[in-house]
Enzyme design. Sequence first.
Site, short mmCIF file in Angstrom:
data_model
loop_
_atom_site.label_atom_id
_atom_site.label_comp_id
_atom_site.label_asym_id
_atom_site.label_seq_id
_atom_site.Cartn_x
_atom_site.Cartn_y
_atom_site.Cartn_z
N CYS A 124 24.35 18.44 -14.80
CA CYS A 124 24.97 19.10 -15.95
C CYS A 124 26.31 18.45 -16.27
O CYS A 124 26.64 18.22 -17.43
CB CYS A 124 25.15 20.59 -15.67
SG CYS A 124 25.85 21.52 -17.05
N CYS B 187 23.80 26.19 -13.85
CA CYS B 187 24.08 24.90 -13.21
C CYS B 187 24.41 25.07 -11.74
O CYS B 187 24.12 24.20 -10.94
CB CYS B 187 25.26 24.21 -13.89
SG CYS B 187 24.91 23.58 -15.52
#
Length: 415
Positions: A129, A234
Amino acid sequence: MRVSLFLQKQIIECSKAFQPHSTRLQWPKSQDKVFVAMSGGVDSSFSAYLLKSQGYNVEGVFMRNWLDEDSAPSGCPAERDWATVQKVCKKLNISCRRFNFEKEYWNLVFEPSLDLYENGLTPNPDVSCNRQVKFGALFDALKKHCENNVKGDWWLASGHYAKSVVNIETNESHMCIPTDKRKDQTLFLCTIRKEALEKTIFPLHNWTKENVKKQASSAGFKEIAEKQESQGLCFVSPNVGRKFRKFLQRYLNFSDRPIKVIAGKNVVGEFSGNHGIWSLTVGERCGLSLPQAQSEYFGRWYVWKKDIKNNALYICRGTNNELLMSKCIYLKDWKWCGTKLQNLEKSALSCFVRVRHQQPLQPAKVTWRNPESVKIHFQDKQRAVTPGQVIAVYVNDVCLGGGMVDTVEPEKDFD
C-alpha cells in the site's frame, strides 16, 4: 565467499556515506509547498501542525482507498476520517483535498494480497500500500498537480516514524531509522520508489510517540491524541482475529477437501475445508484439539509449514521447536530504497535485517543472487520466518530496501 576488491571498496564507501556527519536532514526550504498525507490520526495531524507552526505553506491530502464501507473490516471508516481531517485543517487554517484511489488499491494491493493468501502465503498489504498507493498513486497525482499549479519545489510529508536524509557528497536520498526505535516504521516503507523518497519528509523523525500525544493534546488536539489508534485494511493480518478472517472469506476460494493436519509423518486430525488453510500462519498455535492424556500429543502445537497442493498443514510441538527455526532464507522481488549498490551478485555483505515490526535488528550476511533475488544468512536463529512477508535490510541505521520471503530453510527436517 570471497568478496572482490571492488565490492570491498564500495562497501567501505557506502558505510562511510551512511555516517551521520556525511548526511543532512532532507527538509523543505521556507518557500516550498508541503502536502501532508492525513488520515485523521494523531501522527499525521500533529505533522501538519508542526509544519504549519514552522511557517510552511501546508496543504492536507486525504486518500480514500476502500469503496464499500459496509464490507470493510472494522478499521478505518473513510467518511468519518475525512471529516476529522477537514476539522483539523480548518483549525490549522490550511486547505485540504481528497483523492479517491479505490481502483488503484484494489488492483495493486488487495487483489495481489488475495493471490498470496490463496497460495498459502502471508502478505504485507501495508508495505505494498505504501509503495503502490501512498507513495505511488498519491505521489504521482501530486506531481502532476504541481507541474501546472505550484511554483517552486514541493514535498510530501508523512506521519510515519522514519527519517529521510541526503548524502552531502552524492546528493542521494536515504531512509533512516527514527529517534523512536520502538515505533520505527521503516519496514513498512522499505520498498518505496527512489523518486518518491527524494520528495518525502517525515516530521516525526525525532519525536517519540509519547511526546507526540502529549504535545498534540497541548496544541488543542486532545480528542485525536486520546482516541484509539485505528488500523485500516493495509495494517491488518489474519492474526488479529475472526473478524478479518470472516471478511476475507468473501473473496477467497475454498477447497471442498478437509485440511489434513500432520505431525511428523502421521495425520493427527482434520479441519473442515471452509476453515481456509490461508487463515493459518506459520508460527501460530494450531487450533486442533489433540488428546492431551496421550504423551505423544501432550503440549502446545504450532504451524510450521503449509502444503497448498495437498491441502495439508504441518505442526510441531513447542514454541521454540527447531522446525520453526531458520538461519537461511531467500527473498524475491527485491526493491531498493534510495542508494542502489552495484555489482553485488554472489558477494556477501554484512548487514542488519528486520524480520518483523518492532523486532530488534538482526545481524546477517546478505547475498544478492541477482538484481531481484537475495539470500540472507542470519547470525542467530530466527523463529517463524513466514513466506510472503517482507523483510528489510539495513547498513548502520540506513534502510537499503526490502524483499518478500520466498523460501525458508528450517534448521531441522523430519527423517
